[in-house]
Design a protein around this motif. Structure first.
Motif, PDB file in Angstrom:
ATOM      1  N   PRO A   1       1.020  -1.200  -0.044  1.00 45.91           N
ATOM      2  CA  PRO A   1      -0.119   0.045   0.025  1.00 45.91           C
ATOM      3  C   PRO A   1       0.972   1.220  -0.100  1.00 45.91           C
ATOM      4  O   PRO A   1       2.066   1.255   0.313  1.00 45.91           O
ATOM      5  CB  PRO A   1      -0.883  -0.226   1.070  1.00 45.91           C
ATOM      6  CG  PRO A   1       0.041  -0.899   2.082  1.00 45.91           C
ATOM      7  CD  PRO A   1       0.880  -2.041   1.267  1.00 45.91           C
ATOM      8  N   MET A   2       0.232   2.549  -0.385  1.00 46.46           N
ATOM      9  CA  MET A   2       1.163   3.609  -0.699  1.00 46.46           C
ATOM     10  C   MET A   2       0.666   4.556   0.044  1.00 46.46           C
ATOM     11  O   MET A   2      -0.620   4.915   0.185  1.00 46.46           O
ATOM     12  CB  MET A   2       1.369   4.091  -1.815  1.00 46.46           C
ATOM     13  CG  MET A   2       2.041   5.257  -2.297  1.00 46.46           C
ATOM     14  SD  MET A   2       2.135   5.547  -4.107  1.00 46.46           S
ATOM     15  CE  MET A   2       0.614   5.958  -4.749  1.00 46.46           C
ATOM     16  N   VAL A   3       1.474   5.583   0.939  1.00 47.63           N
ATOM     17  CA  VAL A   3       0.941   6.954   1.301  1.00 47.63           C
ATOM     18  C   VAL A   3       1.801   8.032   0.716  1.00 47.63           C
ATOM     19  O   VAL A   3       2.984   7.740   0.666  1.00 47.63           O
ATOM     20  CB  VAL A   3       0.944   7.004   2.995  1.00 47.63           C
ATOM     21  CG1 VAL A   3       2.328   6.618   3.322  1.00 47.63           C
ATOM     22  CG2 VAL A   3       0.516   8.216   3.355  1.00 47.63           C
ATOM     23  N   VAL A   4       1.123   9.095   0.250  1.00 46.79           N
ATOM     24  CA  VAL A   4       1.862  10.192  -0.432  1.00 46.79           C
ATOM     25  C   VAL A   4       1.713  11.444   0.620  1.00 46.79           C
ATOM     26  O   VAL A   4       0.642  11.657   1.044  1.00 46.79           O
ATOM     27  CB  VAL A   4       1.065  10.559  -1.611  1.00 46.79           C
ATOM     28  CG1 VAL A   4       1.665  11.809  -2.246  1.00 46.79           C
ATOM     29  CG2 VAL A   4       1.052   9.391  -2.821  1.00 46.79           C
ATOM     30  N   PHE A   5       2.902  11.855   1.148  1.00 50.28           N
ATOM     31  CA  PHE A   5       2.934  12.792   1.880  1.00 50.28           C
ATOM     32  C   PHE A   5       3.253  14.202   1.119  1.00 50.28           C
ATOM     33  O   PHE A   5       4.438  14.354   0.578  1.00 50.28           O
ATOM     34  CB  PHE A   5       3.908  12.534   3.002  1.00 50.28           C
ATOM     35  CG  PHE A   5       4.205  13.592   4.146  1.00 50.28           C
ATOM     36  CD1 PHE A   5       3.105  13.598   4.963  1.00 50.28           C
ATOM     37  CD2 PHE A   5       5.083  14.615   4.100  1.00 50.28           C
ATOM     38  CE1 PHE A   5       3.508  14.653   6.274  1.00 50.28           C
ATOM     39  CE2 PHE A   5       5.229  15.695   4.815  1.00 50.28           C
ATOM     40  CZ  PHE A   5       4.277  15.722   6.052  1.00 50.28           C
ATOM     41  N   ASN A   6       2.315  15.238   1.435  1.00 47.11           N
ATOM     42  CA  ASN A   6       2.381  16.594   0.827  1.00 47.11           C
ATOM     43  C   ASN A   6       2.976  17.566   1.790  1.00 47.11           C
ATOM     44  O   ASN A   6       2.630  18.051   2.858  1.00 47.11           O
ATOM     45  CB  ASN A   6       1.186  17.271   0.302  1.00 47.11           C
ATOM     46  CG  ASN A   6       0.794  16.078  -0.794  1.00 47.11           C
ATOM     47  OD1 ASN A   6       1.309  15.815  -1.625  1.00 47.11           O
ATOM     48  ND2 ASN A   6      -0.412  15.544  -0.709  1.00 47.11           N
ATOM     49  N   HIS A   7       4.248  18.128   1.546  1.00 49.39           N
ATOM     50  CA  HIS A   7       5.046  19.350   2.521  1.00 49.39           C
ATOM     51  C   HIS A   7       4.085  20.597   2.512  1.00 49.39           C
ATOM     52  O   HIS A   7       3.321  20.795   1.650  1.00 49.39           O
ATOM     53  CB  HIS A   7       6.415  19.459   1.794  1.00 49.39           C
ATOM     54  CG  HIS A   7       6.452  19.866   0.499  1.00 49.39           C
ATOM     55  ND1 HIS A   7       6.136  21.221   0.283  1.00 49.39           N
ATOM     56  CD2 HIS A   7       6.512  19.414  -0.830  1.00 49.39           C
ATOM     57  CE1 HIS A   7       6.293  21.722  -0.991  1.00 49.39           C
ATOM     58  NE2 HIS A   7       6.726  20.600  -1.698  1.00 49.39           N
ATOM     59  N   GLY A   8       4.476  21.177   3.588  1.00 50.51           N
ATOM     60  CA  GLY A   8       4.085  22.486   3.697  1.00 50.51           C
ATOM     61  C   GLY A   8       4.965  23.437   2.919  1.00 50.51           C
ATOM     62  O   GLY A   8       5.887  23.155   2.290  1.00 50.51           O
ATOM     63  N   LYS A   9       4.895  24.924   3.316  1.00 56.22           N
ATOM     64  CA  LYS A   9       5.473  25.955   2.807  1.00 56.22           C
ATOM     65  C   LYS A   9       6.048  26.979   3.780  1.00 56.22           C
ATOM     66  O   LYS A   9       5.473  27.386   4.528  1.00 56.22           O
ATOM     67  CB  LYS A   9       4.533  26.778   1.730  1.00 56.22           C
ATOM     68  CG  LYS A   9       5.265  27.810   0.960  1.00 56.22           C
ATOM     69  CD  LYS A   9       4.267  28.608   0.009  1.00 56.22           C
ATOM     70  CE  LYS A   9       4.994  29.645  -0.814  1.00 56.22           C
ATOM     71  NZ  LYS A   9       5.502  30.787  -0.024  1.00 56.22           N
ATOM     72  N   ILE A  10       7.356  27.086   3.524  1.00 54.88           N
ATOM     73  CA  ILE A  10       8.003  27.962   4.403  1.00 54.88           C
ATOM     74  C   ILE A  10       8.296  29.415   4.093  1.00 54.88           C
ATOM     75  O   ILE A  10       8.210  29.508   2.769  1.00 54.88           O
ATOM     76  CB  ILE A  10       9.286  27.650   5.073  1.00 54.88           C
ATOM     77  CG1 ILE A  10      10.148  27.360   4.017  1.00 54.88           C
ATOM     78  CG2 ILE A  10       9.198  26.159   5.784  1.00 54.88           C
ATOM     79  CD1 ILE A  10      11.680  26.717   4.303  1.00 54.88           C
TER      80      ILE A  10
END
Length: 469
Positions: free
Chosen positions: A121-130
């Motif tokens: 199974p896969m999880v995609v993690f989306n970063h924030g913005k500094i």
């Protein structure tokens, strides 16, 4: 603005893996003993979900009939020491995913995965913005998040969206239109999911999409046209703050309302009370707008749940980037994912760097005992003592020093930043609540607490998570 729809009809792939442990008294009848040896029963069964997300076997159900099948067998608690070990880097690989329509533009993406061919199974993690130039933002490297999911048999994918870090393209602000901004970011999420779902080691029918801060907004925007294999969305403190835009709070709330009306996937929202970016009132408004629109459109199977996890350290916004934060968010995420037919049982043990043992060199409160420091260094050590327990202080023979708190590995960060200021090797002096420094001569002569200098918990520098010289 709507991001392009993903291709459907991916091949469904799933695996079943059952871990069985049995324990029983010896059997005197040789025939019975032979039968017992040939037919394994289990007091503990852990199974992946099948392609439809239903457990193939429930815990405690015998695998086959036999003399142990109906025995009153005590459950054996498995220690993770018995699990297969994945290297600390979790098979990290940096790839470049081509953007549809312009393959010359690629997304710099970090992939972590368990050992073996999968499919996983896969999880995609989306970063924030500094703040500042997105291109100067470091490559997304969510080690604490990845470790938790890899240990449960997931592939973890962390793309940098266009204009961020080493990715091509440019970041599109879209003025004060938050809804359009989120959908634009979601296009890169869709590109990532589409590309990775075609990899042979990914189970395209069991996908989770998660994100933090700006990445949480992108995650919820992606949920309006999510691929058919995406079963769950996780929003960690998501949103986009635009102080230069009049009424940005209303813009943000309306954006979530727009996403809720088109939501296709169940979502879990995790926000804290002492978030430095969002007030509790604004969080309530954002979720209410999303949920009300979702209910109004009667989106089948796309429920939403808001979890207020209270205060976290000095800023709830840092939760998912902190190793300490896992114990706060994982229990909520685990229950949510199980409800969506996603696996949650631990299947691997990811190797980690253990903290050194206390050396007995000095009391951690003794500022004068720290070797090689000048006055500025001793002031830095006093500041280190005010930090949260997940902390490390490093020093070199030439007097360079650095401390770090939180994140995934403050020991590595403290040593690396100290080394930037020293030609001599930097070594850890203190980790968490212990002095770990040692030499072959003697313990420190002066073990007084702080040479008469008080340590004020409310000092202005206490908010810093990193300092060095």
């Amino acid at each position: 603005m709507a991001f392009r729809k993903l291709l459907t009809g991916w091949a469904v792939a799933s695996t079943a893996c059952v871990l069985s442990v049995a324990h029983a008294a010896s059997l005197s009848d040789p025939a019975t003993a032979a039968s017992a040896q040939a037919s394994a029963s289990s007091s503990l069964s852990v199974a992946h979900a099948n392609a439809q997300g239903d457990a193939s076997r429930t815990a405690g159900t015998p695998l086959v009939s036999g003399p142990l099948g109906s025995a009153n067998v005590p459950r054996i608690a498995l220690d993770d020491a018995y699990l297969p070990v994945v290297h600390a880097d979790m098979n990290e690989q940096i790839i470049h995913i081509p953007v549809a329509g312009d393959p010359s533009v690629t997304l710099e993406t970090t992939v972590y995965r368990p050992d073996g061919p999968g499919p996983f199974p896969m999880v995609v993690f989306n970063h924030g913005k500094i703040p500042g130039d997105p291109r100067m933002q470091p490559r997304s490297d969510p080690m604490s998040f990845a470790r938790e999911f890899v240990s449960r048999g997931y592939v973890v994918v962390a793309p940098n969206r266009q204009g961020f870090a080493g990715s091509g393209g440019t970041y599109q602000q879209d003025g004060c239109d938050v809804a359009s901004n989120g959908l634009g970011q979601a296009a890169d999420v869709a590109t990532t999911v589409d590309y990775m779902a075609k990899q042979p080691y990914v189970d395209a029918n069991h996908i989770v999409v998660a994100g933090t801060s700006h990445g949480g907004l992108a995650t919820m925007a992606y949920g309006t046209e999510a691929a058919h294999g995406v079963r769950a969305l996780i929003n960690f403190s998501g949103g986009l703050r635009q102080d230069a835009c009049t009424g940005w709070q209303n813009n943000l709330t309306e954006a979530f309302g727009d996403y809720g009306a088109k939501a296709r996937v169940a979502s879990l929202w995790l926000y804290g009370d002492n978030d430095s970016v969002w007030t509790s009132d604004l969080v309530t408004r954002m979720f209410a707008a999303f949920h009300t629109a979702q209910v109004g459109e009667a989106q089948s199977g796309a429920g939403a749940k808001l979890v207020d996890f209270g205060s976290y350290k000095n800023d709830a916004h840092r939760l998912v980037g902190d190793r300490d934060g896992v114990q706060v968010w994982w229990p909520k995420v685990e229950a949510f994912l199980a409800g969506q037919g996603m696996p949650t049982a631990q299947e691997y043990r990811v190797a980690t760097q253990a903290a050194p043992h206390a050396s007995g060199y000095a009391s951690i409160e003794s500022v004068s005992a720290v070797p090689f420091l000048d006055q500025a260094g001793r002031d830095g050590y006093r500041n280190f003592l005010k930090q949260y327990p997940s902390r490390a202080f490093a020093v070199s023979d030439s007097g360079a020093w650095s401390w770090a708190e939180g994140g995934d590995n403050p020991m590595a960060v403290a040593v690396a930043n100290c080394q930037k200021h020293s030609s001599d090797p930097c070594r850890l002096y203190a980790v968490n609540g212990n002095v770990v420094w040692s030499n072959d001569t003697a313990t420190a002569q002066n073990d007084n607490a702080d040479d008469g200098h008080a340590v004020a918990a409310d000092d202005a520098d206490n908010s810093h998570a990193l300092a060095s010289r």
